[in-house]
Design an enzyme around this catalytic site. Structure first.
Site, PDB file in Angstrom:
ATOM      1  N   GLY A 124       5.476   3.212   1.074  1.00 21.47           N
ATOM      2  CA  GLY A 124       6.462   3.751   0.134  1.00 21.47           C
ATOM      3  C   GLY A 124       5.819   3.950  -1.221  1.00 21.47           C
ATOM      4  O   GLY A 124       4.598   4.009  -1.335  1.00 21.47           O
ATOM      5  N   SER A 150       0.838  -1.189   0.000  1.00 21.64           N
ATOM      6  CA  SER A 150       0.000   0.000   0.000  1.00 21.64           C
ATOM      7  C   SER A 150       0.872   1.238   0.000  1.00 21.64           C
ATOM      8  O   SER A 150       2.076   1.186   0.252  1.00 21.64           O
ATOM      9  CB  SER A 150      -0.899   0.011   1.234  1.00 21.64           C
ATOM     10  OG  SER A 150      -0.095   0.262   2.372  1.00 21.64           O
ATOM     11  N   LYS A 151       0.226   2.348  -0.274  1.00 16.58           N
ATOM     12  CA  LYS A 151       0.934   3.606  -0.455  1.00 16.58           C
ATOM     13  C   LYS A 151       1.665   4.029   0.818  1.00 16.58           C
ATOM     14  O   LYS A 151       2.650   4.740   0.758  1.00 16.58           O
ATOM     15  CB  LYS A 151      -0.056   4.681  -0.873  1.00 16.58           C
ATOM     16  CG  LYS A 151       0.568   5.687  -1.816  1.00 16.58           C
ATOM     17  CD  LYS A 151      -0.472   6.478  -2.541  1.00 16.58           C
ATOM     18  CE  LYS A 151       0.148   7.685  -3.247  1.00 16.58           C
ATOM     19  NZ  LYS A 151       1.228   7.372  -4.171  1.00 16.58           N
ATOM     20  N   ARG A 152       1.154   3.561   1.957  1.00 12.78           N
ATOM     21  CA  ARG A 152       1.770   3.973   3.208  1.00 12.78           C
ATOM     22  C   ARG A 152       3.221   3.501   3.319  1.00 12.78           C
ATOM     23  O   ARG A 152       4.051   4.168   3.903  1.00 12.78           O
ATOM     24  CB  ARG A 152       0.959   3.446   4.397  1.00 12.78           C
ATOM     25  CG  ARG A 152       0.115   4.529   5.038  1.00 12.78           C
ATOM     26  CD  ARG A 152      -0.876   3.909   6.002  1.00 12.78           C
ATOM     27  NE  ARG A 152      -1.802   3.024   5.306  1.00 12.78           N
ATOM     28  CZ  ARG A 152      -2.147   1.822   5.725  1.00 12.78           C
ATOM     29  NH1 ARG A 152      -1.632   1.331   6.827  1.00 12.78           N
ATOM     30  NH2 ARG A 152      -3.020   1.090   5.050  1.00 12.78           N
TER      31      ARG A 152
END
Ligand code: GLU
Length: 478
Positions: A256, A252-254
């Site tokens: 990286g 997920s974007k969290r």
């Protein structure tokens, strides 16, 4: 395999997740491998998720990655339009057929009522699903209420029984119908849901194979029931394994960068990204890792896609990209590198100097955005920082005599090119008796601040006399 037609059907969100790139790529490789067609279809019926510019960004990212479509918004084709938002009349026509055949029905439930039954089911530990409240009201009453009330259209799921998904990658997956909801096909704003539009379009566009991420597997029994309600022929299904972080959580974007645009901005080459992404969940029958597009097309089969989640190893991507940078032709490398120098305001104004700087750092780059850090040396007035190893070489007694001898020799020249530098080093060796590693390591450490990194000859030709003299003096002072 005959008449392969596959599609990439993104709902544009403003950026292209690497998982989407992988889905697009596998569809593309499968189509090309089987001499079939790949279609791009924009699934944009969720008005609440509309993002300005998202489609342009998507098209641009696909093009950058070298993915070409045979039909789609840009190419057109005989099965268009390729935007779902332009196909509403088709969905309307098809939903009416289902209602007439008593396979779908309008539902007038308010959000409050739906929330209430959801809460009751949750409290009683029952599966959460619509209770079928409006399943059996008379067509006359439906028609009357449709004129004045808000409604959605739902599919009548035939119960009980089970629905089997034959998945090329996962084998047979069985779902119990009584756990499936009477899914919404048309929302209260008149737009189709993803499920409905997706199935209708796959049918209309004569899609032979649906290849998509595993997160869609739970939707597939719903889709199969829809195909059956229409008496349409099923496509084949293949659900691709999830992409995971190193800790096996969902990528997920969290954690990286996950967007193709992020990697593009960081100087990853599209060929490297594509090659790397191709190996996320697929591998050939041997250990080959480096592939051109044609190599991938030749080798790619769905049978060799894994079931297990694929770990997205960012370090490997950068390492991979470094290999691709070293494999570029000199001309191509310099052209690309120059763009980065210019972007970072590091253009020296001299082609020769720019090229020498770029050549000097090539082997130390994993990505083009490393350039800024790696070329610093050529723009600095002093060595900002010595690596630990460099420091310990500089501190040796022998090194000090080498540096002093160098200054004496350097001062004999008005300019310093590589030839003169070699002559100087020869004399330094003669005068100090220091040679080999003991001679060259401290020199490299003094001039570059590290014991690895750029090639010494290229560094010498770029730095010139004054800077080399300055750096050697700086080392003496340490
Ligand atoms: N619009 C869906 C998505 O964004 C398509 C899923 C599918 O391929 O059926 O992934």
């Amino acid at each position: 395999m005959q008449n392969v037609r596959v599609r990439f059907a993104p709902s544009p969100t403003g950026y292209v997740h690497v998982g989407s790139l992988r889905t697009a790529l596998y569809n593309f490789l499968f189509a090309r491998h089987h001499k079939g067609k790949i279609i791009l279809r924009i699934e944009d019926t969720d008005q609440s998720r509309y993002v300005e510019g998202a489609v342009d960004n998507l098209l641009d990212s696909m093009k950058w990655c070298g993915l070409e479509f045979d039909e789609g918004p840009q190419q057109g084709g005989e099965f268009g339009p390729y935007y779902q938002s332009q196909r509403l009349d088709i969905y309307n026509k098809e939903i009416n057929k289902l209602i007439e055949a008593d396979k779908a029905y309008p539902c007038f439930c308010s959000q409050e009522r739906l929330d209430k039954i959801r809460e009751e089911q949750a409290n009683a530990n029952l599966p959460i699903k619509y209770d079928g409240h409006f399943r059996n009201i008379s067509p006359d009453e439906s028609l009357k209420r449709m004129k004045s009330e808000a409604y959605v259209i739902r599919l009548k799921i035939p119960a009980p029984g089970e629905t089997k998904v034959h998945d090329i990658i996962r084998g047979e997956v069985v779902f119990q119908n009584n756990l499936l909801d009477d899914q919404v096909l048309i929302k209260s704003d008149g737009f189709p849901t993803y499920h409905f539009a997706n199935v209708v379009d796959d049918h209309y566009m004569q899609i032979s194979h649906v290849i998509r991420g595993e997160e869609w597997l739970p939707s597939t029994p719903k889709h199969i029931l829809l195909y059956e309600a229409f008496s349409w022929k099923l496509p084949e299904f293949a659900h691709l394994p999830l992409l995971l972080n190193a800790d096996r959580s969902k990528l997920s974007k969290r954690q990286g960068d996950v967007a193709v645009e992020d990697y593009r901005r960081k100087g990853i080459l599209p060929e490297a990204l594509v090659n790397f992404v191709a190996l996320l969940g697929w591998h050939p029958d041997d250990d080959q890792e480096v592939f051109s597009y044609n190599g991938l097309i030749e080798k790619f089969t769905l049978e060799r896609v894994n079931k297990a989640g694929a770990i997205f190893d960012m370090d490997k991507l950068y390492w991979f990209n470094g290999g691709y940078i070293r494999n570029l032709s000199q001309e191509d490398y310099l052209k690309k590198g120059l763009k980065w120098l210019v972007n970072e305001s590091l253009d020296t104004g001299s082609d020769e100097k720019n090229n020498n700087i770029l050549a000097a750092v090539r082997n130390s780059l994993n990505t083009f955005s490393d350039i800024k850090e790696k070329v610093q040396l050529f723009y600095a007035d002093k060595i900002e920082e010595y690596s630990e190893e460099a420091s310990s070489w500089i501190r040796l007694d022998d090194s000090k005599s080498v540096f002093k001898a160098m200054i004496i020799e350097i001062d004999k020249y008005s300019e310093l090119s590589l030839e003169e530098f070699k002559a100087i080093m020869k004399d330094v060796q003669k005068n100090t008796g220091v040679k080999g590693k003991e001679l060259w390591m401290p020199v490299r450490a003094a001039i570059t601040g590290t014991t690895e990194g750029p090639e010494l000859p290229t560094v010498i030709s770029v730095l010139g006399k004054e800077k080399i003299r300055q750096f050697v003096l700086q080392a003496i002072e340490r």
